[in-house]
Scaffold this active site. Structure first.
Site, PDB file in Angstrom:
ATOM      1  NE  ARG A  69      17.442  -4.207 -33.288  1.00  0.00           N
ATOM      2  CZ  ARG A  69      18.525  -3.529 -33.672  1.00  0.00           C
ATOM      3  NH1 ARG A  69      19.264  -3.985 -34.675  1.00  0.00           N
ATOM      4  NH2 ARG A  69      18.884  -2.420 -33.060  1.00  0.00           N
TER       5      ARG A  69
ATOM      6  CE1 TYR B 209      12.442 -33.309   5.121  1.00  0.00           C
ATOM      7  CE2 TYR B 209      11.884 -34.774   3.296  1.00  0.00           C
ATOM      8  CZ  TYR B 209      11.603 -33.661   4.074  1.00  0.00           C
ATOM      9  OH  TYR B 209      10.484 -32.907   3.807  1.00  0.00           O
TER      10      TYR B 209
ATOM     11  CG  ASN C 141      28.679   8.341 -31.080  1.00  0.00           C
ATOM     12  OD1 ASN C 141      29.450   8.326 -30.132  1.00  0.00           O
ATOM     13  ND2 ASN C 141      27.385   8.610 -30.943  1.00  0.00           N
TER      14      ASN C 141
ATOM     15  N   GLY D 225      14.263   9.335 -27.382  1.00  0.00           N
ATOM     16  CA  GLY D 225      15.616   9.554 -27.852  1.00  0.00           C
ATOM     17  C   GLY D 225      16.617   9.686 -26.727  1.00  0.00           C
TER      18      GLY D 225
END
Length: 462
Positions: free
Chosen positions: A16, A387, A170, A78
């Site tokens: 997702r 430089y 949970n 799982g």
């Protein structure tokens, strides 16, 4: 305290998120969410952390390095199957195992310490971190008996209509007796709607074996948020930002508009400092006392001392000493050290340079690979030409020197103490102390020359 082990579940693909990156590598408060989870476990005193990886495992390993040990879940079957992958490291060890989700970065170390303490004090086989939600859809419900004891956890897709009404859920964070955990994991089956091996089934297995299951309910549901998509990531970012800003305000920092101030975890700010809106403080930035930062300031990995004022500027990996004034519209790049009472004004860029005490670079200048002494004045439009197309070279300017406007200092070059450089000069040679340097063509006026040009080109005034 017994041995503490941590298992972080971070193998999921996170479809997702619609991303090529691992879900747990998406940044929250300037740090990948799995980094917050690892930090939380470390702060609890966990002895050993095992990270279960799968999708984009190499990306996660590259970020965390040797902070954790890794086990691979090749196929996502799982949460119980994921934890079981750690059996080669943890099985048969005595102690307490804390299991957390890699996409739950807002759980505080205080909450983790509390659930561990509850678990060990009550000597339960498992303790579940729970919370209550007004809308518990999508979460596993906590099923208790008439005495209030936890009986099991039922997943949303397996719940009955009565069970779905339950608001206690949970959070996916658990404490287990380690030996009992791995014993029960071997008995988990996948006879459910998803055909997966649920970690939640361990609770029912332990209960059926006569073990006691505990639960600790956090009152702050925000810290239990699991991040599965970009909307949840944005919500978590807002929660974390609010939490961090409130901590700073409690420590004596004034934040004018908390909703328009962005402070990452790890930033340190001293008391009586004022932060104005649209300020971004990132990385390992440290700010002292009595500073004024903002509006429109971005500081990354920068150390700022006391009584510093920075406005409308960007600073990366720099050191800024006491009472310096920065901005507006200054750009200070890595490797720069700004001394005491230095002024860096508008549209000034400084890179990899050391600026001595009391020196002023007021406006419209580029100072790169340069050492400026004390009480130097840099005129507008000064450029250190550092430089040559192949290498960077340094410019050195001594104390109390005065560099006129629109000067080019072609490195490598050394300017002594108490030197004056005339405006418009291009300096290519070293200048000794107490010298006035002029490096420009003498002005020549050709009177009437413009008329000749116009006549030649048949130009007529309109």
């Amino acid at each position: 305290m017994s041995n503490l082990y941590g298992v972080i579940l971070a193998a999921g693909q996170g479809t997702r998120m619609k991303s090529k990156h691992s879900k747990v590598m998406h940044a929250l408060g300037g740090k990948p969410m799995v980094g917050h989870v690892v930090d939380g476990l470390k702060e609890t005193g966990v002895n050993q952390i095992i990270l279960v990886v799968g999708h984009q495992a190499e990306e996660v390993k590259e970020y965390l390095g040797d902070q954790v040990e890794y086990v691979m879940q090749e196929k996502q079957k799982g949460t119980a199957h994921a934890v079981l992958q750690a059996s080669s490291i943890l099985a048969n060890k005595q102690g307490t195992t804390l299991i957390v989700m890699g996409d739950s970065p807002l759980i505080t170390s205080e909450t983790l310490r509390t659930i561990i303490a509850e678990h060990q004090a009550k000597n339960t086989a498992a303790t579940i971190l729970t919370t209550k939600l007004e809308n518990p859809t999508g979460y596993g419900r906590i099923i208790r008996d008439e005495s209030g004891n936890v009986v099991r956890i039922v997943e949303e897709k397996d719940a009955t209509s009565d069970e779905k009404i339950i608001s206690e859920v949970n959070t996916g964070t658990y404490c287990f007796d380690n030996e009992k955990l791995f014993s029960a994991l071997m008995k988990v089956k996948n006879d459910n709607v998803q055909g997966e091996y649920y970690l939640t089934d361990v609770i029912e297995i332990l209960r059926s074996e006569g073990e006691t299951i505990g639960a600790y309910q956090t009152l702050d549901a925000n810290e239990t948020i699991g991040i599965n998509d970009r909307m949840a990531l944005a919500k978590a970012e807002e929660i974390l930002r609010t939490r961090l800003i409130e901590q700073h305000m409690k420590n004596g920092v004034t934040i004018i508009d908390p909703k328009q101030t962005y402070i990452e975890k790890g930033v340190v700010i001293g008391s009586d400092t004022i932060i104005y809106p649209n300020t971004y403080l990132r990385g390992n930035t440290m700010i002292g006392q009595d500073c004024v930062i903002g509006p429109n300031v971005e500081l990354t990995d920068t150390n700022v001392a006391d009584e510093v004022k920075i406005t409308n500027s960007v600073v990366y990996s720099a050191e800024i000493a006491n009472r310096a004034l920065i901005g507006p519209y200054a750009y200070i790049r890595p490797g720069t050290e700004i001394g005491d009472s230095v002024k860096v004004g508008d549209f000034v860029e400084i890179k990899n340079s050391k600026i001595g005490q009391g020196t002023k670079v007021p406006h419209l200048s580029y100072i790169g690979d340069t050492t400026l002494g004390e009480n130097v004045n840099i005129g507008a439009g000064t450029i250190t030409v550092n430089y040559d197309g192949y290498r960077k070279h340094r410019t050195e300017i001594g104390d109390r020197s005065f560099i006129g406007c629109n000067t080019n200092l072609v490195a490598p070059v050394k300017v002594g103490n108490d030197v004056y450089v005339a405006a418009g000069s291009t300096i290519t040679d070293n200048i000794p102390d107490f010298t006035l340097a002029i490096a420009r063509e003498r002005q020549v006026n050709k009177e009437g020359y413009v008329k000749k040009i116009r006549e030649r080109n048949n130009f007529k005034d309109k």
